[in-house]
Design an enzyme around this catalytic site. Structure first.
Site, PDB file in Angstrom:
ATOM      1  N   THR A  98      30.226  45.558 113.487  1.00  0.00           N
ATOM      2  CA  THR A  98      30.856  44.878 114.616  1.00  0.00           C
ATOM      3  C   THR A  98      31.064  45.923 115.699  1.00  0.00           C
ATOM      4  OG1 THR A  98      31.957  43.228 113.244  1.00  0.00           O
ATOM      5  CG2 THR A  98      32.898  43.645 115.416  1.00  0.00           C
ATOM      6  N   LYS A 173      30.256  37.289 117.648  1.00  0.00           N
ATOM      7  CA  LYS A 173      31.304  37.826 116.768  1.00  0.00           C
ATOM      8  C   LYS A 173      32.620  37.990 117.529  1.00  0.00           C
ATOM      9  CE  LYS A 173      33.335  39.687 113.198  1.00  0.00           C
ATOM     10  NZ  LYS A 173      32.837  40.854 112.455  1.00  0.00           N
ATOM     11  N   LYS A 241      40.524  46.978 116.437  1.00  0.00           N
ATOM     12  CA  LYS A 241      39.263  47.505 116.964  1.00  0.00           C
ATOM     13  C   LYS A 241      38.427  46.376 117.546  1.00  0.00           C
ATOM     14  CE  LYS A 241      35.409  47.564 115.097  1.00  0.00           C
ATOM     15  NZ  LYS A 241      34.219  47.611 114.219  1.00  0.00           N
TER      16      LYS A 241
END
Length: 289
Positions: A98, A173, A241
């Site tokens: 990711t 995502k 994050k």
């Protein structure tokens, strides 16, 4: 059977590589920054381990990667002994990290110049999804490259979808994480409210989960949240994050994410409480402190 490399054996990559070897039946070589972990993987699954990303990628048909962030990704692809310098023509690099859409586009361009394919393919489903081989994979890249790689990716996935050109997987995502953040906060507030109101939370959830309020988070996390147990999935540090990536991209494209920004700060509060490794459902702990 294909010749496959997997770079990065964290809580996600370790089982994903295992599915490529055992379920997919591929010849798998692994690389991990901590060599002992790569050796442990080989002891469990067979295959081989390599000392560098380049050594792992040399001669492979498909090279998978699942590392921490943009900097880690650039290091294992373009850095010293990086995989890109060793990729053979016509091979495909599948990045399950990711990361930002920007790094995905940069790496896709570098791969095209070098004569091999690139897919940004972040996953959803958490550690349990990786261990059970039922991840959802959101892919950005060219259709032909996707068609070549999809049967191999299926070894660890229940859903694999091409979302658009390079970077589209990462953007999808981001939407996934934006939606999850709001859902978990709503569930945390609902459980907190129910306790304060003196209701039986289990009875409440049993009813409302069958209606419009129902969600994966409610079904799979309400029990542990109600028990104050937060060791069942995606860590707060990782979520921050990811939400940071979302907020940075929103600044670039002009999207307004007020709830996401607020929940990101709530997760910062959880970090300050010592919950950096608690799972994302620990937003309830913040309300109950």
């Amino acid at each position: 059977m294909a010749k496959v490399a997997f770079l990065g054996l964290g809580v996600m990559g370790y089982p994903m590589a295992g599915h490529l070897k055992n379920k997919g039946g591929h010849d798998v070589t692994v690389y991990n920054r901590t060599a002992e972990k790569a050796a442990k993987w080989v002891d469990e699954h067979g295959g081989a381990h390599a000392a560098t990303p380049a050594e792992a990628a040399a001669g492979k048909d498909f090279v998978f990667c699942c590392v921490g962030n943009d900097d880690d990704l650039r290091a294992v692809t373009l850095g010293q002994d990086g995989a890109f310098a060793a990729m053979k023509a016509g091979a495909v690099f599948i990045d399950n990290t990711t990361a930002s859409a920007e790094v995905a586009r940069d790496l896709a361009e570098a791969a095209e110049k070098a004569g091999f394919g690139f897919l940004d393919a972040p996953v959803s489903g958490g550690q349990a999804g990786a261990e059970n081989g039922v991840l959802t994979v959101m892919v950005g890249g060219e259709q032909a490259t996707f068609d070549t790689a999809r049967p191999v990716i299926k070894a660890y996935a229940k859903m694999v979808g091409l979302m658009g050109p390079a970077g589209a997987g990462q953007l999808t995502k981001m939407i996934n994480q934006i939606c999850i953040a709001g859902l978990v906060q709503g569930l945390a507030e609902g459980i907190h409210f129910g306790k304060k109101a003196g209701l039986d939370v289990e009875k409440v959830v049993d009813v409302i989960s069958k209606g419009a309020a129902g969600s994966w988070q409610m079904e799979n996390r309400h029990k542990t949240m109600n028990q104050g147990s937060y060791d069942f999935g995606f860590a707060v540090d990782w979520m921050r994050k990811d939400l940071g990536i979302c907020l940075t991209e929103a600044e670039r494209n002009g999207a307004k994410l007020p709830v996401t920004a607020l929940v990101d700060q709530f997760y910062k509060d959880v970090q300050d409480m010592g919950g950096r490794r608690w799972d994302t459902s620990s937003l309830l702990a913040r309300l109950e402190r």
